[in-house]
Structure formats: C-alpha cells, structure tokens
Design an enzyme around this catalytic site. Structure first.
Site, PDB file in Angstrom:
ATOM      1  CG  ASP A 423       3.460   6.593  -2.956  1.00  0.00           C
ATOM      2  OD1 ASP A 423       2.707   5.826  -3.417  1.00  0.00           O
ATOM      3  OD2 ASP A 423       4.165   6.571  -1.792  1.00  0.00           O
ATOM      4  CE  LYS A 424      -2.008   2.913   0.613  1.00  0.00           C
ATOM      5  NZ  LYS A 424      -1.608   2.289   2.041  1.00  0.00           N
TER       6      LYS A 424
END
Length: 733
Positions: A423-424
C-alpha cells in the site's frame, strides 16, 4: 465457537504435544485442540455442547496442570519446574532429576563395560551394573509409557522400553542399558534445548515491571500494574521500564522501544498538548505514545494510561506469540501424515522380522534381536521434532526483533515469495502529507479557495484532509472559518458537504466527470497533470456548479524505503507492486524515486483485491503489506498479509499473518531472510532424520548393525536436529 489459550506444565516436546492433541480431540464438545511445546494448549469448543468450566475440568482430569489461562491477568512464572509431567514424589532432585538419572545411568553403563574387561571380578558384576544403569535410564521412560498405556496408546517410550527389555531377555544387558541411557539422555537434553527456546519467549513476559508509580493528587504511590485503570497518570523515572500503554502527559525523554518494535535507535518522546482528551493509543503520533515494557531514557515522564495491563500491546503480543506456536506449518502437517502411516508399517515389518526364523536358517533369538534393532533404527523421534523445533525457534527469534509471525505456515510461506504488493500511503510513504499548492480558477481568490477547502476537509479524518486543514490555516493566519456539515464520502472519488447553504465537492476528475457529465476544464486538467507528474496528489474543488480551483498535497517516501526495496531486490523478489487510489501519474512519480517495479494507480478497494488475485495467478506466492485495517480485504486475499506499525493496533495484530511492530519497513528483509533460513533448517532436519532411518533400517535388517550402534545413530540424529533448529535463535540478517 469459543477459544481458550492455556499454559500447561506437561507439554515439553512435540511428541507430548501430539499426545495431548489426540487426547482432547475425542472429547465431547471439543472442536479443535492445538498444542505446542513448550507448554501451550489452545482449545476450541461448541458452546451449545459444553462450557468453559467443563472444558477446564476435562483439562485437569486429563492430568494437566494449568499455569495460566489467557483470561488471567497474572503472567506465567517461567521459573517454575520444567519437569511437571513427572509426579512430584519422583522429582527427587528438582527440575533436573531426569538429567541426573540419565547421567547416573551412563555412569553405571560405563562401569559395567569397564569391569567386563577384568576377568578377576565376578562375571555377574557387569550384568548387575547394566541392570542398575537400565533402572535409572528407564525410570522416567517407564512412567511416561505407563501413562500412555493407561490411555490405550503406544508411543515411542513404550517401544524403546520394550526393545530394552527384549535385549535383556536375550542376555544383551549392556545394549539394553545403552539404549535406555542414550534415550533418557536424549530426552533430557531435548527438554533442555526446548527450554532455551521457551526462555526466549518467556523473556517477553519479564519486560513489564510488576509495579508502577501512580500519581494520586499530590502524592506518588507504588501499586501493582494490575490495579492501574484507564485515565490514571503514572510517573516513569529515568532508566526504568514503562508500566502501561499511554500518552505522554508531561516530560521529554528518549525511549528504547526495541523490546516491542525491534527499533535499534531510541525514539524521542514529548508531552501531547491535549493529552487529557486522548483515548486511543493507535491514533497518536509516535512522539506522544509509549508502550508497556519499553525502557525510558534520561528524562522523567508522566503518562496517562490508555490500556489496562492485560490489554497492553505487550500482553497481546505475548498471547499471539504463544498462539502462533500452536499453528503447524505445511511441512509439519506433511510429516504428521507421513508418521500416521509410517509407524504402523514399521510395526508390521518388526512383526514379520520376529517370524523370520520360520523361513530362514536362524534361531528365534537372532530374529528377535534383529527385530528389536530395526524397531530402534526406524523410530521416528528425529522426524517428529525436526519441524516443530525450527518453527518454535523461528517465531521466538522474530518476536525478539519486533516481528510477530503467527504460526508455521506464514513462517514457511514468507521465504517463498516472488512478489510483494505495498500500500502506498503510510507504508512506502511517511503518511504525513503537507499542503503544497492552492491554485484558484477564474475570478476565485486563493483565500476563498482555502476557506472552502478547510471548512469541508475539517470534517474528514483522512490524512490528506488533515494536511489541507493544517496548511490552509497556516496560510490564512488562523482566521475563523465557519464549519461545513453533512459530510459524505464518495468512495475512490472524493467527498461532498454543505457549507453556507451551498454544496461543495472535493475530489478527482472521475467525480466531476460523473457530476457534470463533461470533462473537466482544459486549464484545470493541465494543472492537475503537471502536479501529478511531480508526485503531488491534486484535488479539484467545486461549489454549486462553479469550479473554484485545485489544492494539492504531497507525501514523501519513507527514508528507509529505497534501501529496503533494494535489499528485497537483492534477495530475489522479482516484483514489487505499489497499490494506491492516487492518480497513475502520482504513482509513477513515487515509484520511480524508490524502486517500485509495478506502480498501479487509480484503484478502488475492489481493484486492489483484483490486483492481488492477478499477481497470485502470475507469480504464485504474494504478500500484501499495509496498515492491516484499510487494506484488510487485499491482505486477506494475499498468500501472506503483513501489517506494518502494528504496535498498539489490536486490529492489525489480529488480521495480519505477520505483524511488523515498528512503523518502519526495515524489518521486512529480516523477516524474509529468517523465513528462508527456517525453511533451509527444516529441510536439513528432514534430510538428517529420514536419511538416518534410510541408513540404519537396511543395515539392521541385514544384521550388519547391532542395537548399540542403532541407538547411537537414532538418538544422535534427534539431538542434531534440535541443536540445528536452535541456530535460528541466533539468526542475524
């Protein structure tokens, strides 16, 4: 279905764990029973068929003594006896009675061997010494075998005792004594080795101090940590352990969080301006929150307690580590299935060999001796312990580094990864975005643009909203702004709210194309593209049919992201994928700066799940790493779900297969390296255990090998696999 975690004193080895599992799986109402050495038992039962009281009664009636259940506040006393499977009346010399008996057995066996070389002594003296040695060597084997027989089971203890008696009946007293000496010595040393692994985990329980300094009015009183309540304020003196999870109310200091998170550098802590209002330790910035079991530096801290002792991050970690030990790995399940069919085959072969004198020219005595030799050579002791010992040591080592691995399956699977999805926001980036641009459109002033943005985003708890509010208020000089109302989240598009009788939308291009039925104006689209290409997250603001302009925020990559991704690439991870709801241009910009191979942007939550499914089809094993909360669907779909920054978060600890307690990526290469080392050691142990059987069995069948060498090979391989597994406790990346 209800679950209960127990610490019991009688489970010291994987064989004892399997014995207890089989015993409980047949009991009324019990759905599942998982036991692990040393000392952990997890039971699940149907509440319609039985009760907790009835289950605990069954535990006690089976002869198990409960040290602690997960519902008790008091921690286990890990200095209690490790020999509790032996009735108290037989523990003549305390915890090490079995070891002392084994050594005594060895002394008498060596004495008998020595006197056999001197004809001047009575020829019966060696036999007497061998018999005395057999008594000491077989004393506890006889007790364990008797307990098994009373339950209608024939375990390895009975088989070894039977083989020793058979050797004595043939006049091979020396070989029978050697068998019982080495078998008892192997048991004692095996228990000692497993005790070392247990102490590594037990050290977690010793991190929290038993007492805390509680501030009561103007006084400071010393109280047990179990008496602390949420909202209490405790005082932590310099260089002492912190007694509870909480928020810093007063003071400045650095705190060593290594016991919980594995971080090698102390973290600076300071008081929160609004500490009285804080209720959730998870949402606090790192500089304001502390965890029980961590060590204060040179300053004095006052801490508001946010979690009681039994609910602290450390308490949850200890419970989950113990639960993880009961979860078997795929290799262990395979070994158990193999044993299920292997043992009956061995017994059939031994019975056939007992009748060999009927078809070949040899005496019954010779056939019986050969059968006993094969029985010893084929016993699967080393196989039984080869995988569980490695899993236990691996989980214990990971816990010391601030990595919670929840069982044997994720420990093995992690080392076989081909791809990792990140996930960023908050994982690859700091998760602390800042307002970078406010670009008005047409005749709209920058002040009005920011005023609308602050009013609406002030209702949202999204990190980007907080950045817009903080940056906008700073730019406007803290002017008073009327709040918006009726906030509505538009998934993967933006938000909508009412402000001063108007309707305001803030979001991406997709939102306004759906809202207006037209493409966004060219000038706004051009500014959006320019900002996104630079890594900014840009949002359009729209009020009652009028475009007001654009605001943008930017979240910088974590300092350790580049080095971590480079280390993963060096370890052979082929694909590192970034999943984000941000525009693809933003995703590309961030990915290019840190080394991500596959940036995937503009993803809805269901798109992230689909991306994981596609990766699994293409690469096989795939891990998903995120915060364990918003990423839960994608993590559940992946082979291994990894939660980062799980310290303090009950949700992340529960949902993930692996939890990195620190809010850093650094420990990910360590965890993968440990998994690969564990898999390597498990393979080595299987080769050693099965290889020894493959060598000893044919040699004993052919009569080339006698009982003595078979015993040495059998017990030697058991000790080798245990000691080999314990190497994981010293693993360093």
């Amino acid at each position: 279905m209800t679950k209960l975690q127990l610490d019991v004193k009688q489970i010291r080895t994987p064989r004892e764990a399997r014995r207890i599992e089989r015993n409980f799986r047949g009991k009324s109402g019990i759905i599942a029973a998982n036991a692990a050495s040393p000392g952990h038992l997890q039971l699940e039962w149907d509440e319609e068929q039985t009760t907790k009281a009835a289950v605990l009664k069954q535990v006690r009636e089976s002869g198990l003594e409960i040290e602690r259940s997960e519902t008790e506040n008091k921690e286990t006393n890990d200095h209690q006896s490790e020999e509790e499977h032996i009735p108290p009346r037989f523990r003549f010399f305390g915890d090490n009675t079995e070891l002392y008996f084994a050594i005594t057995s060895g002394v008498f066996w060596l004495s008998g061997l020595a006197f056999g070389f001197f004809p001047a002594f009575s020829p019966n003296l060696p036999m007497i010494l061998f018999i005395i040695g057999s008594f000491f060597g077989g004393f506890f084997t006889f007790i364990t075998a008797g307990q098994d027989i009373l339950q209608g089971k024939f375990e390895i203890d009975f088989l070894m005792l039977f083989a020793a008696i058979g050797a004595g009946a043939l006049g091979k007293w020396g070989e029978g004594a050697l068998l019982l000496f080495l078998f008892s010595l192997g048991h004692a040393l095996e228990h000692y080795a497993m005790k070392r692994a247990r102490k590594s985990i037990a050290a977690l329980s010793e991190l929290t101090p038993s007492l805390a300094l509680l501030r009561k009015g103007g006084e400071i009183v010393e109280v047990p940590i179990e008496e602390l309540s949420v909202g209490d304020v405790i005082v932590v003196r310099p260089n002492s352990k912190i007694a509870a999870d909480g928020v810093v109310a007063k003071g400045i200091s650095s705190v060593n969080q290594a016991p919980i998170t594995g971080e090698s550098v102390a973290v600076d802590k300071r008081a929160h301006e609004k500490w009285q209002e804080q209720k959730n330790v998870v949402k606090l910035p790192a500089e304001h929150r502390v965890f029980a079991g961590t060590i204060n530096g040179s300053g004095v801290l006052e801490i508001k307690v946010l979690k009681v002792a039994q609910d602290s991050t450390l308490a949850r970690l200890i419970t989950l580590v113990k639960e993880a030990e009961t979860q078997k790995s795929p290799t262990q399940h395979l070994a158990d299935k193999f044993e299920k069919y292997y043992v009956p085959v061995v017994l059939i072969v031994v019975l056939l060999l007992l009748g060999a004198f009927l078809v070949v020219e040899e005496t019954f005595r010779e056939s019986f001796y050969r059968a006993m030799s094969v029985l010893i050579a084929a016993s699967p002791c080393a196989l039984a312990i080869s995988t569980p010992s490695a899993v236990l040591a691996g989980i214990a080592r990971a816990a010391r580094q601030g990595v919670l691995i929840k069982g044997g399956r994720p420990l093995e699977d992690l080392g076989g990864l081909q791809a990792i999805a990140f996930d960023k926001t908050g994982t690859l980036t700091e998760g602390k975005p800042a307002l970078t641009n406010a670009i008005p459109y047409g005749d709209v002033s920058k002040a009005h643009l920011l005023e609308v943005a602050i009013a609406v985003e002030g209702l949202s708890d999204h990190p980007l909203a907080a950045a817009i509010v903080a940056g906008g208020q700073k730019e406007l000089g803290g002017m008073e702004i009327s709040p918006a109302e009726n906030l509505e989240a538009l998934i993967a598009r933006g938000i909508r709210a009412s402000w001063k009788g108007t309707t305001v939308h803030i979001g991406n291009r997709r939102l306004f194309e759906e809202l207006t039925g037209k493409e966004v104006p060219t000038s706004i689209d051009a500014d959006m593209s320019r900002l996104e290409s630079g890594g900014h997250t840009a949002m359009i603001i729209h009020q009652d049919g009028q475009y007001l302009g654009i605001v943008s925020v930017m979240d910088v990559a974590r300092p350790e992201a580049v080095a971590t991704l480079a280390a993963l690439k060096k370890m052979g991870i082929k694909r590192m994928v970034m999943l984000t709801g941000d525009n693809q241009k933003v995703a590309d910009a961030i990915a290019g700066s840190i080394g991500i191979t596959d940036p995937l942007g503009s993803l809805l939550p269901e798109d992230k799940v689909a991306a994981i499914e596609r990766l699994i089809q293409e690469e096989g094993n795939v891990a998903m790493i995120g915060d364990g909360v918003n990423d839960a669907p994608a993590m559940a779909k992946s082979t291994i779900g990894i939660a980062m920054g799980a310290a303090g978060s009950d949700v992340a600890l529960e949902t993930a297969d692996i939890a990195l307690m620190a809010d850093k990526l650094d420990n990910l290469p360590f965890a993968i390296g440990l998994s690969r080392k564990a898999k390597q050691i498990i393979r080595q142990n299987l080769i050693i255990s099965l290889g020894m059987v493959a060598i000893l069995v044919p040699l004993t069948i052919m009569g080339t090998l006698a009982i003595g060498p078979a015993v040495v090979g059998h017990e030697g391989s058991t000790l080798v696999v245990v000691l080999n597994a314990l190497r994981l406790l010293r693993y360093e990346q």
